[in-house]
Design an enzyme around this catalytic site. Structure first.
Site, short mmCIF file in Angstrom:
data_model
loop_
_atom_site.label_atom_id
_atom_site.label_comp_id
_atom_site.label_asym_id
_atom_site.label_seq_id
_atom_site.Cartn_x
_atom_site.Cartn_y
_atom_site.Cartn_z
N MET A 204 0.83 -1.20 0.00
CA MET A 204 0.00 0.00 0.00
C MET A 204 0.87 1.26 0.00
O MET A 204 1.85 1.28 -0.72
CB MET A 204 -0.95 -0.03 1.21
CG MET A 204 -2.23 -0.81 0.91
SD MET A 204 -3.31 0.14 -0.18
CE MET A 204 -4.63 -1.02 -0.47
N CYS A 205 0.58 2.22 0.79
CA CYS A 205 1.14 3.58 0.79
C CYS A 205 0.35 4.45 -0.17
O CYS A 205 -0.16 3.97 -1.17
CB CYS A 205 2.62 3.68 0.42
SG CYS A 205 3.73 2.94 1.61
#
Lengths: 302, 230
Positions: free
Chosen positions: A1-2
């Site tokens: 993610m991020c």
């Protein structure tokens, strides 16, 4: 993610509203990155100073009650140069004139726990651990002013959750990088660069990419050539968003594993991992919205 | 047959989807405004509904759709129509990666471009793309048809099974085991049928402009002598 966000304002009369436009973008990416957040904002230096050093006191014993005025006085006294500190919580922008390297060296010797976040004529860098909304409050992001910025919300996978390992990462002056993805050969990059005298501050994979670009730029590449070298040498998943004194640049890996959306109007270029971080922007219904293609370099001039 | 309107700035997507699953009746019309990139809009529809989503949809819009006719006025994020069983999803803008992934049935129409891996693992659904598709589209597609009116990037139809791809433009590269084959009368009829179902935006294309790509089936059986080179 991020999550990644970027915003470049095309009209100087909007520069005062940079933070106001950006905070919902950053907070909108909380689900993609709830453990840390960071931001690099580019604005002209103030007064007669020509260099800015962003500092983080969260690793010192004093933390947010760090004696910033004392630091300002000590630099005046010991280095004999004028300096001005503007502090908010754990963070301060130290404005100086002349070569910043002796100042950074002096800080490292006398305040070893004070962390240098960035150096440059235009860059101010913030990063910390916690929810993006609380970090935005902690450093009053909504009142930030400037021409363009790069931001990040982190969900750590490759290294620990600490302020130093949050994004953006910087290299040299007025350059920063945020990354959504994970690199599979950061140790190869390190083994290639460390014998050339390039120093690493963390074990983070994004730092390896940042140092790699720094090295290519120092070898004479322009940004486009350096990014082409990234395609050749870096293995893994990435959407990179970079900020320089006068531009934003975006690249995605050939498999486009990590997302990016761009919205452009006469007033701004806005970039985010997902459209939901762009949905609140003014006149978004008439914006040119597109998904950047893999292995293409997108550069927007400020 | 009722008409219901929702504004995603006022009502969370979970509430809207709950209404679709529990309260809506076959034949209902549902308008959803201010999509704002929200994820999972109108996922898991299981009856004949007419759903209009205004704005840009986030991930997995219309996923697992059964019987509903869903239109998205803007673009769609990753995985639009993923695992669709039947019905129709029409994206008026562009679609991101993995559009129509693993769709078992129904029709996905994208007026603009589709990202990478469009129709990956297609299991019987049909996909019509007005623009171009990204790399690895049709990867391991097992059944169903893809009509691509623009171009295709790298590795189109890699490791295809029985799905058929019809391409109007150019392909940057075919994937392993994918090959061009002559168009038959059945192929022209199939393209004509899908273009017609896709709507008036696709009336400008003639089936005669399309080429057929299908599996050469050389990967269907393990070949120990291939030395891992395909």
């Amino acid at each position: 993610m991020c999550g990644i966000v970027g915003l470049l304002l095309k009209k100087p009369e909007l520069y005062n509203r940079l933070g106001e436009f950006m905070v919902p973008m950053l907070v909108g990416m909380t689900e993609r990155g709830p453990d840390s957040a960071g931001l690099a904002v580019f604005s002209s230096s103030v007064g007669n100073f020509d260099k800015k050093i962003s500092l983080y006191s969260g690793l010192t014993a004093e933390g947010a009650s760090f004696n910033w005025q004392g630091l300002e006085g000590a630099i005046n006294q010991h280095l004999g140069i004028p300096a001005k500190v503007h502090a908010v919580n754990n963070h301060a922008i130290l404005s100086i004139s002349g070569n910043p390297e002796p100042v950074k060296h002096w800080i490292a010797e006398n305040y070893p726990k004070l962390y240098v976040l960035s150096t440059g004529e235009k860059i101010d860098l913030y990063k910390d651990i916690g929810l993006p909304a609380s970090i935005a409050d902690r450093y009053d992001f909504k009142n930030l002013k400037g021409s363009h910025l790069v931001g990040h919300t982190r969900m750590a996978t490759e290294s620990a959750v600490t302020p130093e390992r949050a994004h953006p990462f910087t290299a040299g002056e007025d350059f920063c990088l945020v990354h959504n993805g994970s690199l599979s050969n950061p140790n190869y990059i390190r083994r290639m660069l460390e014998p050339r005298g390039i120093k690493f501050e963390t074990d983070n994979d994004t730092e390896a990419a940042c140092r790699f670009i720094e090295w290519r730029l120092s070898e004479g590449d322009d940004l486009k050539q350096a990014l082409q070298a990234c395609f050749d040498e870096l293995d893994g998943f990435y959407t990179f968003l970079m900020g320089t004194a006068d531009s934003l640049a975006l690249v995605r890996d050939p498999f486009a594993c990590k997302p990016a959306m761009v919205a452009e109007t006469d007033d701004y270029v806005a970039i985010a991992s997902e459209f939901r971080s762009l949905a609140h922007l003014p006149d978004i219904k008439n914006a040119n919205v597109f998904e950047p293609a893999p292995e293409e370099m997108y550069v927007w001039a400020a | 047959m009722g008409s219901v309107a929702f504004d995603l700035e006022q009502t969370p997507v979970r509430e809207i989807n709950h209404f679709i699953h529990k309260d809506a009746n076959a034949g209902d019309k549902i308008a959803i405004t201010n999509a704002g990139g929200a994820h999972s809009i109108a996922c898991g529809c299981d009856k004949e509904l007419e759903i209009l989503i205004d704005g840009h949809a986030g991930y997995y819009a219309g996923g697992m759709n059964k019987d509903a006719d869903i239109t998205i006025s803007g673009s769609a994020g990753t995985g639009v129509g993923e695992n669709m069983m039947s019905g129709k999803i029409h994206v008026k803008g562009f679609a991101s990666n993995g559009a129509g992934a693993s769709a078992h049935g129904g029709l996905l129409v994208i007026n603009g471009d589709a990202g990478l891996r469009c129709g990956i693992s297609l299991k019987g659904g049909d996909i019509v793309v007005g623009g171009s598709v990204g790399s690895f589209s049709g990867f391991m597609a097992q059944a169903g048809r893809m009509v691509i009116c623009g171009n295709a990037a790298d590795a189109l139809g890699d490791s295809l099974y029985e799905a058929i791809i019809y391409l109007r433009g150019e392909v940057k590269s075919l994937g392993a085991d994918a090959q061009f084959e002559p168009m038959t009368d059945d192929d022209y009829a199939a393209v004509a049928e899908l273009l017609s179902k896709a709507g008036e935006d696709f009336a400008k294309y003639s089936p005669k402009e399309f080429k057929r790509i299908a599996s050469s089936k050389s990967l269907y059986h393990w070949n120990a002598d291939a030395n891992q080179e395909y």
